[in-house]
Write a protein that holds these residues in place. Structure first.
Motif, PDB file in Angstrom:
ATOM      1  N   GLY A 177       0.838  -1.198   0.000  1.00 12.85           N
ATOM      2  CA  GLY A 177       0.000   0.000   0.000  1.00 12.85           C
ATOM      3  C   GLY A 177       0.862   1.233   0.000  1.00 12.85           C
ATOM      4  N   GLY A 178       0.323   2.327  -0.534  1.00 12.53           N
ATOM      5  CA  GLY A 178       1.117   3.555  -0.597  1.00 12.53           C
ATOM      6  C   GLY A 178       1.113   4.106  -2.000  1.00 12.53           C
ATOM      7  N   LEU A 179       1.822   5.222  -2.163  1.00 14.62           N
ATOM      8  CA  LEU A 179       1.783   5.948  -3.427  1.00 14.62           C
ATOM      9  C   LEU A 179       2.522   5.212  -4.550  1.00 14.62           C
ATOM     10  N   GLU A 180       1.913   5.259  -5.736  1.00 14.01           N
ATOM     11  CA  GLU A 180       2.611   4.785  -6.922  1.00 14.01           C
ATOM     12  C   GLU A 180       3.480   5.927  -7.414  1.00 14.01           C
ATOM     13  N   GLN A 181       4.763   5.675  -7.542  1.00 15.00           N
ATOM     14  CA  GLN A 181       5.690   6.761  -7.886  1.00 15.00           C
ATOM     15  C   GLN A 181       6.260   6.627  -9.272  1.00 15.00           C
ATOM     16  N   ARG A 182       6.187   7.718 -10.021  1.00 21.83           N
ATOM     17  CA  ARG A 182       6.792   7.742 -11.344  1.00 21.83           C
ATOM     18  C   ARG A 182       8.310   7.710 -11.200  1.00 21.83           C
ATOM     19  N   GLN A 183       8.985   6.902 -12.041  1.00 26.79           N
ATOM     20  CA  GLN A 183      10.439   6.736 -11.953  1.00 26.79           C
ATOM     21  C   GLN A 183      11.182   7.416 -13.096  1.00 26.79           C
ATOM     22  N   THR A 184      10.591   7.445 -14.276  1.00 30.88           N
ATOM     23  CA  THR A 184      11.305   7.997 -15.438  1.00 30.88           C
ATOM     24  C   THR A 184      10.688   9.323 -15.853  1.00 30.88           C
ATOM     25  N   PHE A 185      11.553  10.273 -16.196  1.00 32.42           N
ATOM     26  CA  PHE A 185      11.130  11.614 -16.603  1.00 32.42           C
ATOM     27  C   PHE A 185      11.928  11.988 -17.838  1.00 32.42           C
ATOM     28  N   GLY A 186      11.763  13.191 -18.278  1.00 26.72           N
ATOM     29  CA  GLY A 186      12.569  13.654 -19.410  1.00 26.72           C
ATOM     30  C   GLY A 186      11.934  13.282 -20.723  1.00 26.72           C
ATOM     31  N   GLU A 187      12.714  13.482 -21.779  1.00 26.87           N
ATOM     32  CA  GLU A 187      12.175  13.281 -23.128  1.00 26.87           C
ATOM     33  C   GLU A 187      11.982  11.814 -23.453  1.00 26.87           C
ATOM     34  N   GLN A 216      18.476   5.136  -6.393  1.00 29.00           N
ATOM     35  CA  GLN A 216      18.901   6.161  -5.444  1.00 29.00           C
ATOM     36  C   GLN A 216      19.210   7.504  -6.111  1.00 29.00           C
ATOM     37  N   THR A 217      19.980   7.437  -7.205  1.00 31.37           N
ATOM     38  CA  THR A 217      20.385   8.692  -7.849  1.00 31.37           C
ATOM     39  C   THR A 217      19.401   9.147  -8.917  1.00 31.37           C
ATOM     40  N   GLY A 218      18.563   8.217  -9.421  1.00 30.66           N
ATOM     41  CA  GLY A 218      17.664   8.554 -10.516  1.00 30.66           C
ATOM     42  C   GLY A 218      18.393   8.731 -11.828  1.00 30.66           C
ATOM     43  N   GLN A 219      19.675   8.409 -11.843  1.00 33.16           N
ATOM     44  CA  GLN A 219      20.516   8.576 -13.028  1.00 33.16           C
ATOM     45  C   GLN A 219      20.205   7.507 -14.070  1.00 33.16           C
ATOM     46  N   MET A 220      19.973   7.975 -15.317  1.00 37.94           N
ATOM     47  CA  MET A 220      19.718   7.034 -16.409  1.00 37.94           C
ATOM     48  C   MET A 220      20.983   6.849 -17.236  1.00 37.94           C
TER      49      MET A 220
END
Lengths: 170, 421
Positions: free
Chosen positions: B312-322, B355-359
């Motif tokens: 349970g809890g929020l569904e979080q978006r992981q990828t952003f950008g173009e 952790q870093t969100g780095q792609m």
């Protein structure tokens, strides 16, 4: 009266031509005359004036595919009249059933495209229901990118594959 | 004499089996940053068996990109007493593999030893034995031992992969060794097959088949090929993913509207809906600890990767950008994930650190889709294309070493790397 018989025969001839010309574009269902089928060699009985509009290649009902832009699942305004005609036909022929098959081009993942094709088919189903067709006449499925009509990594192929087909049960 | 003849007959059978797979070719590009120089002395004993096993071992080690083969310059020690460490030090080898192969009663037995040339100490010694039909498996086992002792990571050469072969309207579900050899067709039909998925114990696969007239989910035993239809609701049933404990699968159904994610038991019971977006939610993948699902959703307007906590809890978006993103899969260490990144009309294999969100983009771009990690997290298998044909490809998780596997005719699609057995 004689004139009517001739026009019926003409319509049947046209139907034969059309299904030979473009068997892929619009898989024509087997003709299902309202009256009992007469032997092919016998002249069409006078009562056959009640021809099934579904077999009329000049009818808007001969159009059986809706096309879409990339990642789009809403029906373009230009196609709504055609779907309205199918909805009216279905509401007047409650014994008729149609399968709506959504598909997608190869861009995206196979699963995303399966979902997109399903959403396209479901969208067409909703419009047909709004137009008077009954839910029991309609079945929507998706083939995603798995059964491409056109092969190739270009818009010419992709535009053919972004589609919902209306497949009438025979 | 009779005995020799019998052996010759068996060997020619083996060779036929090997040459039947000759159509498979493998190309390797790039090399690891620090390659370990290793000398592999062809096994003593039967020369034909020795050459066949040697080819498997050298092929495995080279594909990993982590090893450099040291020329053995005709030296052929097979027993511990025959090894002169100073010779191998002079040749620049850090490690040395020797041994011998025997063949009796329908079985092949290899005695194998690995040495640290610099410290002049044994690293491993093992007797590997298998049926004649499993010659390649012996080679993979030796490769795994060398890999584990020299890198400290678990080897993945003995694992298997599953993929779909599409040839016109014919679809086959194929299980093969991790190097693409030893193909077994486990389903063959004229309706599409999609999205194969391994159970964590490697004993079952789930997949989507269209044989009932639409997309439906099946579970099949890898050993008996016995299968069961577990989800066949109206619309589409798809995207099966096993939980790590094997007790449930996440699947995607459209029975209540748009494509949403549900949990279901492997016998088809106990269905529970877990996403409620009304958008497309698909391609679920369990975290290694079973606490989260990664999935693809277009709820934000384009296809992106999201993470859902199962408690349970929020569904979080992981990828952003173009661009848009598809097909997420967890790294076995749980710290990052791999996915298909689409930008500028091309598809790339990418990873992203939680952790870093780095792609990080790992591949060259093109028609590259559906990545999955090897169970040790060091290699990523994916679907690619070459000369208009769908092929299998892999890339090391640091992006340095790439390889392409050209399998049998038709398009290879939807590959997934299986677990350790």
């Amino acid at each position: 009266m004689k004139k009517l018989v001739i026009s019926v025969i003409l319509v049947n001839l046209l139907a034969a031509c059309a299904s030979q010309k473009a068997p892929e574009a619009a898989p024509a269902p087997a003709p299902t005359p309202v009256v009992e089928a007469a032997p092919a060699s016998a002249p069409a009985p006078v009562a056959a004036v009640a021809v099934d509009a579904l077999n009329d290649p000049t009818s808007i009902l001969a159009k059986r595919s809706v096309y879409y832009g990339f990642d789009v699942d809403t029906v373009a305004d230009a196609d709504k009249g055609m779907l309205q005609a199918h909805a009216k036909y279905l509401s007047e022929h409650s014994n008729r059933k149609v399968e709506l098959v959504g598909s997608a081009d190869e861009r995206g993942s196979t699963e995303y495209n399966l979902a997109l094709g399903q959403r396209r088919a479901d969208g067409v189903k909703k419009l047909l229901e709004l137009g008077g067709a009954s839910a029991s006449q309609l079945r929507s499925v998706s083939v995603g990118e798995e059964k491409p009509k056109a092969v190739g990594h270009d818009e010419a192929a992709w535009s053919q594959n972004r589609r919902t087909d209306l497949n009438y049960a025979q | 004499m009779l005995r020799v003849l019998k052996n010759v007959a068996v060997l020619s059978l083996l060779l036929t089996a090997l040459s039947a797979r000759a159509e498979l070719t493998i190309e390797i590009v790039g090399a690891g940053e620090h390659q370990i120089p290793v000398a592999i002395v062809p096994l003593g004993g039967d020369e034909i068996l020795s050459a066949a096993i040697n080819a498997v071992v050298v092929g495995d080690l080279q594909r990993s990109g982590l090893f450099r083969m040291v020329d053995t310059v005709g030296k052929t020690p097979h027993e511990p007493g025959e090894v002169s460490f100073s010779d191998w030090q002079a040749l620049g080898a850090d490690a040395l593999a020797i041994g011998s192969v025997g063949h009796a009663d329908g079985k092949i037995t290899v005695k194998f030893r690995l040495y640290d040339v610099l410290k002049k100490t044994p690293l491993a010694g093992e007797v590997v034995s298998a049926k004649e039909s499993q010659l390649r498996a012996i080679g993979h086992r030796i490769s795994d031992l060398i890999y584990e002792k020299l890198t400290g990571d678990q080897g993945v050469f003995s694992t298997r992969i599953v993929y779909v072969n599409r040839n016109g309207e014919r679809f086959k579900l194929i299980i093969a060794d991790s190097d693409g050899y030893n193909e077994q067709t486990v389903l063959d039909q004229n309706e599409p097959i999609m999205s194969p998925s391994w159970s964590a114990d490697g004993k079952q696969i789930a997949y989507v088949s269209f044989e009932t007239g639409h997309a439906a989910v099946f579970v099949q035993s890898v050993f008996s090929n016995q299968r069961k239809l577990i989800a066949d609701f109206r619309g589409s049933n798809s995207a099966p993913a096993w939980s790590p404990d094997g007790k449930q699968l996440a699947i995607v159904l459209t029975r209540d509207g748009s494509s949403q994610i549900y949990l279901i038991r492997p016998d088809g019971s106990d269905i529970r809906r877990i996403t409620f977006s009304g958008a497309i939610d698909t391609e679920p993948n369990f975290s290694p600890d079973g606490q989260y699902l990664l999935f693809t959703s277009d709820r934000g307007g384009s296809a992106q990767i999201y993470r859902l906590p199962l408690a349970g809890g929020l569904e979080q978006r992981q990828t952003f950008g173009e661009g848009s993103n598809y097909s997420p899969r967890y790294n076995p260490d749980g710290k990052s994930f791999v996915f298909t990144h689409r930008a500028n009309g091309q598809f790339y294999i990418s990873t992203q650190d939680f952790q870093t969100g780095q792609m990080q983009i790992l591949s060259d771009g093109g028609w590259e889709k559906k990545p999955s990690y090897a169970p040790n997290g060091k290699l990523i298998l994916f679907a690619s294309e070459s000369h208009g044909r769908g092929i299998l490809a892999s890339v090391s998780s640091d992006g340095r070493v790439k390889q392409r596997m050209y399998t049998q005719s038709g398009d290879a699609r939807e590959p997934v790397w299986g677990p350790h057995l």
